[in-house]
Motif scaffolding. Structure first.
Motif, PDB file in Angstrom:
ATOM      1  N   ALA A 287       0.826  -1.213   0.000  1.00 31.52           N
ATOM      2  CA  ALA A 287       0.000   0.000   0.000  1.00 31.52           C
ATOM      3  C   ALA A 287       0.855   1.255   0.000  1.00 31.52           C
ATOM      4  CB  ALA A 287      -0.930  -0.007   1.218  1.00 31.52           C
ATOM      5  N   ALA A 288       2.032   1.207   0.618  1.00 29.17           N
ATOM      6  CA  ALA A 288       2.870   2.408   0.742  1.00 29.17           C
ATOM      7  C   ALA A 288       3.414   2.825  -0.623  1.00 29.17           C
ATOM      8  CB  ALA A 288       4.022   2.146   1.708  1.00 29.17           C
ATOM      9  N   GLU A 289       3.502   4.157  -0.812  1.00 33.34           N
ATOM     10  CA  GLU A 289       4.091   4.683  -2.036  1.00 33.34           C
ATOM     11  C   GLU A 289       5.560   4.274  -2.105  1.00 33.34           C
ATOM     12  OE1 GLU A 289       3.190   6.401  -4.728  1.00 33.34           O
ATOM     13  OE2 GLU A 289       1.064   6.264  -4.193  1.00 33.34           O
ATOM     14  N   PRO A 290       6.003   3.716  -3.228  1.00 35.20           N
ATOM     15  CA  PRO A 290       7.388   3.246  -3.306  1.00 35.20           C
ATOM     16  C   PRO A 290       8.345   4.399  -3.587  1.00 35.20           C
ATOM     17  CG  PRO A 290       6.280   2.874  -5.386  1.00 35.20           C
ATOM     18  CD  PRO A 290       5.245   3.455  -4.460  1.00 35.20           C
ATOM     19  N   PRO A 291       9.624   4.246  -3.240  1.00 31.89           N
ATOM     20  CA  PRO A 291      10.622   5.241  -3.645  1.00 31.89           C
ATOM     21  C   PRO A 291      10.755   5.246  -5.160  1.00 31.89           C
ATOM     22  CG  PRO A 291      11.682   3.298  -2.733  1.00 31.89           C
ATOM     23  CD  PRO A 291      10.210   3.137  -2.485  1.00 31.89           C
ATOM     24  N   THR A 292      11.201   6.369  -5.693  1.00 37.06           N
ATOM     25  CA  THR A 292      11.310   6.484  -7.146  1.00 37.06           C
ATOM     26  C   THR A 292      12.728   6.314  -7.650  1.00 37.06           C
ATOM     27  OG1 THR A 292      11.518   8.900  -6.922  1.00 37.06           O
ATOM     28  CG2 THR A 292       9.308   7.997  -7.278  1.00 37.06           C
ATOM     29  N   THR A 293      13.722   6.428  -6.771  1.00 41.04           N
ATOM     30  CA  THR A 293      15.109   6.261  -7.195  1.00 41.04           C
ATOM     31  C   THR A 293      15.981   6.072  -5.968  1.00 41.04           C
ATOM     32  OG1 THR A 293      16.898   7.208  -8.538  1.00 41.04           O
ATOM     33  CG2 THR A 293      15.657   8.722  -7.132  1.00 41.04           C
ATOM     34  N   VAL A 294      17.279   5.933  -6.188  1.00 42.72           N
ATOM     35  CA  VAL A 294      18.240   5.809  -5.091  1.00 42.72           C
ATOM     36  C   VAL A 294      18.400   7.180  -4.441  1.00 42.72           C
ATOM     37  CG1 VAL A 294      20.610   5.194  -4.497  1.00 42.72           C
ATOM     38  CG2 VAL A 294      19.413   3.949  -6.304  1.00 42.72           C
ATOM     39  N   ASP A 295      18.356   7.240  -3.120  1.00 43.35           N
ATOM     40  CA  ASP A 295      18.458   8.522  -2.440  1.00 43.35           C
ATOM     41  C   ASP A 295      19.857   9.111  -2.607  1.00 43.35           C
ATOM     42  OD1 ASP A 295      20.155   7.893   0.179  1.00 43.35           O
ATOM     43  OD2 ASP A 295      18.750   6.251  -0.112  1.00 43.35           O
ATOM     44  N   GLU A 296      19.968  10.427  -2.341  1.00 49.26           N
ATOM     45  CA  GLU A 296      21.203  11.165  -2.592  1.00 49.26           C
ATOM     46  C   GLU A 296      22.371  10.628  -1.777  1.00 49.26           C
ATOM     47  OE1 GLU A 296      23.320  13.596  -4.837  1.00 49.26           O
ATOM     48  OE2 GLU A 296      21.144  13.335  -4.998  1.00 49.26           O
ATOM     49  N   ASN A 297      22.132  10.256  -0.542  1.00 43.57           N
ATOM     50  CA  ASN A 297      23.221   9.752   0.297  1.00 43.57           C
ATOM     51  C   ASN A 297      23.819   8.479  -0.290  1.00 43.57           C
ATOM     52  OD1 ASN A 297      22.957  11.837   2.138  1.00 43.57           O
ATOM     53  ND2 ASN A 297      21.579  10.693   3.479  1.00 43.57           N
ATOM     54  N   ARG A 298      22.979   7.570  -0.714  1.00 41.35           N
ATOM     55  CA  ARG A 298      23.495   6.321  -1.278  1.00 41.35           C
ATOM     56  C   ARG A 298      24.123   6.551  -2.652  1.00 41.35           C
ATOM     57  NH1 ARG A 298      19.434   4.371   2.001  1.00 41.35           N
ATOM     58  NH2 ARG A 298      20.146   2.714   3.384  1.00 41.35           N
ATOM     59  N   ARG A 299      23.646   7.530  -3.378  1.00 44.75           N
ATOM     60  CA  ARG A 299      24.312   7.884  -4.643  1.00 44.75           C
ATOM     61  C   ARG A 299      25.741   8.333  -4.373  1.00 44.75           C
ATOM     62  NH1 ARG A 299      20.833  10.731  -9.288  1.00 44.75           N
ATOM     63  NH2 ARG A 299      18.912   9.542  -9.158  1.00 44.75           N
ATOM     64  N   THR A 300      25.881   9.209  -3.361  1.00 50.15           N
ATOM     65  CA  THR A 300      27.216   9.707  -3.018  1.00 50.15           C
ATOM     66  C   THR A 300      28.114   8.566  -2.561  1.00 50.15           C
ATOM     67  OG1 THR A 300      26.253  11.838  -2.380  1.00 50.15           O
ATOM     68  CG2 THR A 300      28.471  11.339  -1.566  1.00 50.15           C
ATOM     69  N   VAL A 397      14.721  -5.311  -8.069  1.00 52.86           N
ATOM     70  CA  VAL A 397      15.490  -4.063  -7.945  1.00 52.86           C
ATOM     71  C   VAL A 397      16.958  -4.377  -7.660  1.00 52.86           C
ATOM     72  CG1 VAL A 397      15.823  -2.015  -6.513  1.00 52.86           C
ATOM     73  CG2 VAL A 397      13.542  -2.626  -7.301  1.00 52.86           C
ATOM     74  N   ARG A 398      17.207  -5.362  -6.797  1.00 52.90           N
ATOM     75  CA  ARG A 398      18.600  -5.734  -6.529  1.00 52.90           C
ATOM     76  C   ARG A 398      19.275  -6.264  -7.801  1.00 52.90           C
ATOM     77  NH1 ARG A 398      16.475  -7.419  -1.393  1.00 52.90           N
ATOM     78  NH2 ARG A 398      16.006  -9.490  -2.235  1.00 52.90           N
ATOM     79  N   ALA A 399      18.526  -7.028  -8.575  1.00 57.38           N
ATOM     80  CA  ALA A 399      19.076  -7.532  -9.832  1.00 57.38           C
ATOM     81  C   ALA A 399      19.341  -6.390 -10.812  1.00 57.38           C
ATOM     82  CB  ALA A 399      18.120  -8.557 -10.448  1.00 57.38           C
ATOM     83  N   ALA A 400      18.452  -5.388 -10.824  1.00 50.20           N
ATOM     84  CA  ALA A 400      18.652  -4.237 -11.717  1.00 50.20           C
ATOM     85  C   ALA A 400      19.920  -3.479 -11.351  1.00 50.20           C
ATOM     86  CB  ALA A 400      17.437  -3.312 -11.645  1.00 50.20           C
ATOM     87  N   ALA A 401      20.188  -3.352 -10.044  1.00 49.88           N
ATOM     88  CA  ALA A 401      21.395  -2.643  -9.609  1.00 49.88           C
ATOM     89  C   ALA A 401      22.653  -3.354 -10.088  1.00 49.88           C
ATOM     90  CB  ALA A 401      21.408  -2.518  -8.086  1.00 49.88           C
ATOM     91  N   ARG A 402      22.578  -4.678 -10.253  1.00 51.10           N
ATOM     92  CA  ARG A 402      23.750  -5.448 -10.659  1.00 51.10           C
ATOM     93  C   ARG A 402      23.670  -5.906 -12.116  1.00 51.10           C
ATOM     94  NH1 ARG A 402      26.919  -7.245  -6.551  1.00 51.10           N
ATOM     95  NH2 ARG A 402      26.201  -6.816  -4.434  1.00 51.10           N
ATOM     96  N   SER A 403      22.677  -5.431 -12.841  1.00 50.16           N
ATOM     97  CA  SER A 403      22.446  -5.921 -14.194  1.00 50.16           C
ATOM     98  C   SER A 403      23.611  -5.641 -15.134  1.00 50.16           C
ATOM     99  CB  SER A 403      21.158  -5.308 -14.762  1.00 50.16           C
ATOM    100  OG  SER A 403      21.257  -3.887 -14.807  1.00 50.16           O
ATOM    101  N   GLN A 404      24.367  -4.570 -14.890  1.00 58.12           N
ATOM    102  CA  GLN A 404      25.489  -4.218 -15.756  1.00 58.12           C
ATOM    103  C   GLN A 404      26.807  -4.207 -14.985  1.00 58.12           C
ATOM    104  OE1 GLN A 404      24.565  -0.964 -18.625  1.00 58.12           O
ATOM    105  NE2 GLN A 404      22.607  -0.799 -17.564  1.00 58.12           N
ATOM    106  N   ASP A 527      24.402   5.750 -15.313  1.00 64.28           N
ATOM    107  CA  ASP A 527      23.959   4.963 -16.461  1.00 64.28           C
ATOM    108  C   ASP A 527      23.893   3.471 -16.161  1.00 64.28           C
ATOM    109  OD1 ASP A 527      23.902   7.355 -17.808  1.00 64.28           O
ATOM    110  OD2 ASP A 527      25.830   7.067 -18.814  1.00 64.28           O
ATOM    111  N   LYS A 528      24.838   2.979 -15.369  1.00 62.58           N
ATOM    112  CA  LYS A 528      24.954   1.535 -15.162  1.00 62.58           C
ATOM    113  C   LYS A 528      24.229   1.038 -13.912  1.00 62.58           C
ATOM    114  CE  LYS A 528      27.795   1.032 -18.682  1.00 62.58           C
ATOM    115  NZ  LYS A 528      27.382   0.314 -19.913  1.00 62.58           N
ATOM    116  N   VAL A 529      23.945   1.920 -12.976  1.00 64.11           N
ATOM    117  CA  VAL A 529      23.353   1.467 -11.713  1.00 64.11           C
ATOM    118  C   VAL A 529      22.075   2.243 -11.381  1.00 64.11           C
ATOM    119  CG1 VAL A 529      23.740   1.072  -9.254  1.00 64.11           C
ATOM    120  CG2 VAL A 529      25.656   0.870 -10.859  1.00 64.11           C
ATOM    121  N   ILE A 530      22.191   3.561 -11.273  1.00 61.29           N
ATOM    122  CA  ILE A 530      21.061   4.364 -10.805  1.00 61.29           C
ATOM    123  C   ILE A 530      19.879   4.284 -11.767  1.00 61.29           C
ATOM    124  CG2 ILE A 530      20.306   6.635 -10.044  1.00 61.29           C
ATOM    125  CD1 ILE A 530      22.429   5.338  -8.270  1.00 61.29           C
ATOM    126  N   GLU A 531      20.149   4.456 -13.072  1.00 60.19           N
ATOM    127  CA  GLU A 531      19.045   4.441 -14.042  1.00 60.19           C
ATOM    128  C   GLU A 531      18.356   3.080 -14.126  1.00 60.19           C
ATOM    129  OE1 GLU A 531      17.212   6.474 -15.852  1.00 60.19           O
ATOM    130  OE2 GLU A 531      18.161   8.076 -14.738  1.00 60.19           O
TER     131      GLU A 531
END
Length: 556
Positions: A287-300, A397-404, A527-531
């Protein structure tokens, strides 16, 4: 208008509920989104429903398929004949009497392809002209396809399979029961309970009520209703019939007339099918709204980890040394360089070799992170996201992060190479200093030659005659010597000052190079992880929206 009341803005219209076509399209998108993520049986079931619904919608919408199903001795074949007005289906108590589905059609236009799709044997197809079946103006059965099915409790497996097939495709399910066996466990366990959600397209016919007293009929209907409601059939529609009594099937016939006239049974049946499958998809949505992307802290954190994995700081440090080494060829004092070459210094030679090798490798050698370092960098990028997702989507989502992941080391190397300068990138002021240094050397060399000439002609009197002027006055020797010393000193001071300047600029150069490399690494991370992660999250957001569409809920 003056003196008028201010206009009250109209309330926005509530969004319209999705149509059946919208719901089927939403279910199709759910299948596409779930492919590779959700369990195969659910996707196969949804795919089969989409195929069946597409076929049914392409066939005649003017006809309503009604099945008469029941157990042995319930009288469904007698009821079928009573509605048709002819003895079309065999009747009796022998098990089984009806071995193949019999169909009676009111209105043949467009019915042929529908009967072919229903796979009704041509020998068991019958047609009635609607004009002969009109007892009153509003009771036409035009458009009815009435099917008499084999007994659901037949000892023949092929007969039970025939029933199972038709109850999954009929527009209106009619279960015919008799007063003695209306609580038959096989009927309720195998059909009533599994199809309880189809109450809107289900009709229960209590047949053979001619065997009951009037008060017994009411008690029997009440008990049957209680039983059906306990099994999940909401607000069951129950009618009583008697194939042998006068006007004993009029109530049933009226229901058929109304159903055919409304022409909604086909859509209602398909809607119930979509409800059943869509609810299974809804189990894979939180029911909860999902996150839309990786947050800024984890990007950094990801960029920092990939920067370390690629060795960007070490490359930047090597570039600083290479920058200083390259600068020494331009701004260094050539006299000092000559003296250094004359002196054998193995350590310095080794250092120069190392720096030149670093420089060569930085530009032409393979640059890239080790796969293990990259895998470690990717380890925590989806933490905090997957905890807010259903199990299947968290895994996706975990597989997408490691897809490339296998492409990242090479991509990091390419990004670092693009950030590095080429050998011929030399600041203009280096050339000016080098020109100045060689000019000073030229002045010093000419001054030394001049001193030699003054010694030869002014002191040693070569040639006997005193030429005088600038080449024969020995008194100029100290001044020319001072010029030589000043020239050499000026060259050394210039070199020293430029080396200090190079040391300062090399640090800035290293920082600038590291910044450029970091920008490239950020592009690789994006390009390889966040997107890929963001794309998977967008698919999940669309999945949640399409679940509502498939369930028939108006879009938010």
């Amino acid at each position: 208008m003056s003196g008028g009341h201010p206009a009250i803005p109209a309330e926005p219209a509530a969004p319209a509920a999705p149509t059946l076509t919208d719901r089927l399209n939403g279910l199709d998108r759910l299948v596409q989104a779930g492919t590779g993520r959700l369990d195969r049986p659910l996707l196969d079931e949804a795919g089969a429903l989409l195929d069946r619904a597409g076929q049914r919608l392409r066939l005649s919408g003017e006809h309503t398929v009604v099945t008469l199903a029941g157990g042995t001795g319930s009288g469904k074949s007698s009821l079928f004949n009573a509605i048709c007005g002819l003895e079309l289906s065999p009747t009796g108590m022998r098990r089984p009497m009806t071995s193949k589905a019999h169909a009676c059609v009111w209105g043949l236009d467009g019915a042929g392809p529908l009967l072919d799709w229903l796979d009704v044997d041509k020998r068991h197809r019958y047609a009635r002209a609607s004009a002969l079946d009109m007892e009153r103006a509003d009771s036409s059965l035009q458009g009815l396809v009435l099917l008499d099915l084999p007994d659901h409790d037949s000892i023949q497996a092929m007969h039970r399979a025939e029933v199972d097939r038709f109850v999954t495709i009929a527009d209106l399910l009619v279960w015919v029961v008799d007063p003695q066996k209306y609580a038959d466990a096989a009927l309720h366990r195998n059909y009533i309970v599994p199809f309880a959600r189809y109450a809107g397209v289900t009709l229960i016919v209590l047949n053979q009520v001619d065997r009951l007293a009037p008060d017994e009929i009411d008690d029997c209907v009440a008990d049957l209703r209680r039983l059906l409601e306990a099994e999940g059939l909401a607000r069951p529609r129950i009618i009583t019939t008697s194939a042998v009594a006068e006007d004993g099937v009029h109530g049933f016939r009226d229901v058929l007339v109304d159903t055919v006239a409304a022409r909604r049974a086909r859509s209602e049946r398909l809607a119930a099918d979509v409800d059943r499958v869509a609810e299974r998809f809804a189990e894979h949505r939180l029911a909860a709204e999902p996150p839309t992307t990786v947050d800024e802290n984890r990007r950094t954190e990801l960029v920092e980890a990939l920067t370390d994995a690629a060795g960007a700081p070490a490359v930047a440090e090597a570039m600083e040394s290479a920058y200083e080494l390259r600068a020494s060829d331009f701004v260094g004092w050539p006299v000092s360089a000559l003296i250094t070459r004359l002196r054998s210094d193995p350590l310095r030679r080794m250092r120069l070799t190392e720096l030149r090798e670093e420089l060569r490798n930085a530009f032409t050698g393979p640059i890239g992170a080790q796969q293990g370092d990259v895998d470690n960098a990717l380890a925590g990028v989806t933490d905090g996201i997957t905890g807010e997702l259903p199990v299947h989507w968290a895994r996706s989502v975990r597989a997408a992060a490691r897809s490339q992941a296998t492409e990242i080391p090479e991509a990091l190397g390419e990004s670092l190479k693009e950030a590095l300068p080429t050998f011929n990138q030399v600041p203009r002021w280096w050339w000016l200093v080098k020109t100045w240094q060689y000019f000073l050397i030229l002045v010093a060399v000419l001054s030394v030659v001049w001193i030699g000439v003054l010694v030869a002609y002014g002191v040693l009197k070569v040639g006997g005659d005193d030429p005088g002027g600038l080449i024969g006055q020995a008194g100029l020797i100290p001044y020319v010597a001072v010029l030589v010393v000043c020239t050499l000193g000026m060259g050394w001071l210039t070199s020293s000052a430029c080396r200090n300047l190079v040391a300062l600029s090399s640090a800035k150069h290293g920082d600038k190079m590291e910044e450029h490399m970091r920008e490239g690494i950020e592009r690789v991370a994006r390009d390889k992880v966040i997107e890929p992660v963001a794309a998977d999250l967008r698919v999940y957001a669309g999945f949640r929206h399409d679940v509502d569409i498939a369930l028939g809920r108006p879009p938010a």
